[in-house]
Design a protein around this motif. Structure first.
Motif, PDB file in Angstrom:
ATOM      1  N   ASN A  41      42.463  45.841  51.297  1.00 28.37           N
ATOM      2  CA  ASN A  41      42.384  44.558  50.482  1.00 28.37           C
ATOM      3  C   ASN A  41      40.847  44.180  50.616  1.00 28.37           C
ATOM      4  N   PRO A  42      40.032  44.501  49.681  1.00 29.39           N
ATOM      5  CA  PRO A  42      38.401  44.101  49.948  1.00 29.39           C
ATOM      6  C   PRO A  42      38.154  42.698  50.293  1.00 29.39           C
ATOM      7  N   ASP A  43      37.273  42.591  51.126  1.00 29.30           N
ATOM      8  CA  ASP A  43      37.107  41.268  51.893  1.00 29.30           C
ATOM      9  C   ASP A  43      35.718  40.664  51.120  1.00 29.30           C
ATOM     10  N   MET A  44      35.066  41.384  50.200  1.00 32.25           N
ATOM     11  CA  MET A  44      33.975  40.693  49.661  1.00 32.25           C
ATOM     12  C   MET A  44      34.411  39.909  48.420  1.00 32.25           C
ATOM     13  N   PRO A  45      33.521  38.995  47.822  1.00 35.39           N
ATOM     14  CA  PRO A  45      33.784  38.135  46.572  1.00 35.39           C
ATOM     15  C   PRO A  45      33.475  39.204  45.380  1.00 35.39           C
ATOM     16  N   MET A 244      38.063  42.695  43.024  1.00 36.20           N
ATOM     17  CA  MET A 244      38.807  41.967  42.367  1.00 36.20           C
ATOM     18  C   MET A 244      40.224  42.112  42.311  1.00 36.20           C
ATOM     19  N   PRO A 245      40.838  42.301  43.682  1.00 37.57           N
ATOM     20  CA  PRO A 245      42.390  42.778  43.748  1.00 37.57           C
ATOM     21  C   PRO A 245      43.092  41.766  43.344  1.00 37.57           C
ATOM     22  N   GLY A 246      42.783  40.492  43.740  1.00 43.10           N
ATOM     23  CA  GLY A 246      43.882  39.401  43.397  1.00 43.10           C
ATOM     24  C   GLY A 246      44.002  39.066  41.557  1.00 43.10           C
ATOM     25  N   TRP A 247      42.783  39.583  41.063  1.00 44.27           N
ATOM     26  CA  TRP A 247      42.827  39.210  39.693  1.00 44.27           C
ATOM     27  C   TRP A 247      43.858  40.096  38.826  1.00 44.27           C
TER      28      TRP A 247
END
Length: 407
Positions: A41-45, A244-247
């Motif tokens: 889960n990438p932690d960067m924006p 952008m995983p949550g997108w």
């Protein structure tokens, strides 16, 4: 009636990761600081220009209506342009491309579109769960093949064709691999395409990590092989490349027949991703790509700190050449525990969370997966804890060995 009495859910085993997640939640509730390498889960924006485009588009009152299930035309054209510049592959954005709600949804819906109960699907073991379970939910039977590209993989494909009844419908491939970080060459893809064209087998490729590579050799696409589009589709995603995983934006490109089948199923199930997200995703693909280089550099730095630290702690792990994961063999004196119990022990004794390899298939049980989602300082903190754990921990007794010794 329990959910295990339903036809589809009773084919699903207990979710292995839930046990580790439950322990993790309990530890955090108790105030413990858990260094969490468990989920990719990438932690960067996301890049600023992508967020700016989302914000700008939200102000347009027309974009809040239903969207397009296949994806807005501009985004499909952006995907085709990406394939052109990255792989020198021509994609027709109308017939050979579709936008999905992340690659996971796309894979599952393609499975629903092309699978009949009892069909045989070839999938690597270990592999990302949806690669097998998307087809299991659709009623297929899975025949496991090696995860590593090479002669063993091709031999397993040949045996599957000769000994499976009915003949396999499709094979799933995933390079760079989740969880093993294996990489494939174009030569290997050429072998797979030639074999599958000969035997009428579809190829379903997942290249979600195609832009996450560290040693200068960019992973290829199976669609680069001449004739591949006759039998192959490929899934990709913005989740890792642009953080952008949550997108929930992914894609499928390739064979027009398979794309059409996926589009038909999706037309009954969704209206597509929220239009402003699709517009921003278009900006990600078409805009400046220095953010992708920065992403690679960030994961490479984390990889190097993790691998060097584990080796110094007495836990030799090979550095991954791609993906955002390290596939770590369980240290020898803990191997009898299996990956789930070892992951639990590492969590309770070292406050470090990893993903048990058995969650990706029984062939993964001798390994755990580290995701490169903690920064360098947090990774060094974890290494210190792991080093102390490996130095002092006493593995629980292997009761099976005790019973065997007693006769």
């Amino acid at each position: 009636m329990t959910d295990n009495e339903f036809y589809r859910t009773k084919r699903l085993p207990p979710y292995v990761f839930a046990e580790v997640n439950k322990l993790k939640a309990a530890a955090r509730a108790a105030g413990q600081d858990i260094v969490d390498f468990g989920m990719g889960n990438p932690d960067m924006p996301p890049p600023k220009h992508v967020i700016d485009k989302l914000t700008e588009t939200l102000a347009d009152p027309r974009v809040h209506r239903y969207s397009n299930s296949r994806g807005i035309p501009g985004l499909r054209k952006a995907l085709a342009a990406y394939y052109g510049r990255r792989f020198n592959v021509e994609i027709d954005p109308e017939r050979e491309a579709i936008v999905t709600l992340g690659s996971k949804e796309g894979l599952a819906n393609l499975a629903q579109a092309i699978t009949s109960p009892g069909d045989i699907i070839l999938a690597p073991n270990p592999s990302y769960p949806i690669h097998a379970f998307g087809f299991i939910i659709a009623g297929a039977a899975i025949r496991s093949i090696p995860f590593r590209p090479g002669p063993e993989f091709m031999n397993a494909m040949d045996r599957a064709v000769r000994h499976s009844v009915p003949k396999p419908v499709a094979v799933v491939i995933n390079y760079p691999s989740n969880p093993t970080a294996e990489m494939a060459t174009l030569d290997f893809y050429e072998e797979v395409v030639a074999f599958c064209r000969k035997h009428g087998i579809f190829i379903i490729s997942d290249i979600a990590y195609a832009e996450v590579y560290f040693d200068g050799v960019a992973p290829p696409s199976v669609l680069q092989v001449p004739g591949a589009k006759e039998i192959a589709v490929e899934f990709s995603s913005l989740s890792k490349t642009y953080s952008m995983p949550g997108w929930r934006i992914g894609f499928c490109a390739g064979n027009a027949r398979l794309i059409g089948a996926l589009a038909r199923v999706k037309s009954y199930l969704d209206y597509g991703a929220f239009t402003p997200i699709q517009v921003a995703a278009t900006a990600a693909l078409n805009g400046p790509q220095d953010c992708v280089e920065e992403m690679r550099a960030r994961y490479k730095s984390r990889r190097d700190v993790l691998i060097e630290g584990l080796r110094a702690a007495g836990w030799p792990v090979d550095p991954p050449a791609g993906s955002m994961f390290a596939w770590a063999p369980i240290p020898e004196r803990f191997q009898h525990l299996g990956s789930l119990d070892f992951s639990k022990l590492l969590l309770t004794e070292a406050n470090v969370a990893v993903a048990p390899g058995t969650g990706f298939g029984e062939q993964g049980d001798g390994h755990v997966r580290f995701a490169l989602v903690e920064n360098e300082a947090r990774t060094r903190q974890a290494i210190r804890s792991i080093k102390a754990f490996l130095k002092t921990a006493q593995p629980p007794v292997d009761l099976n060995k005790v019973r065997a010794a007693r006769g």
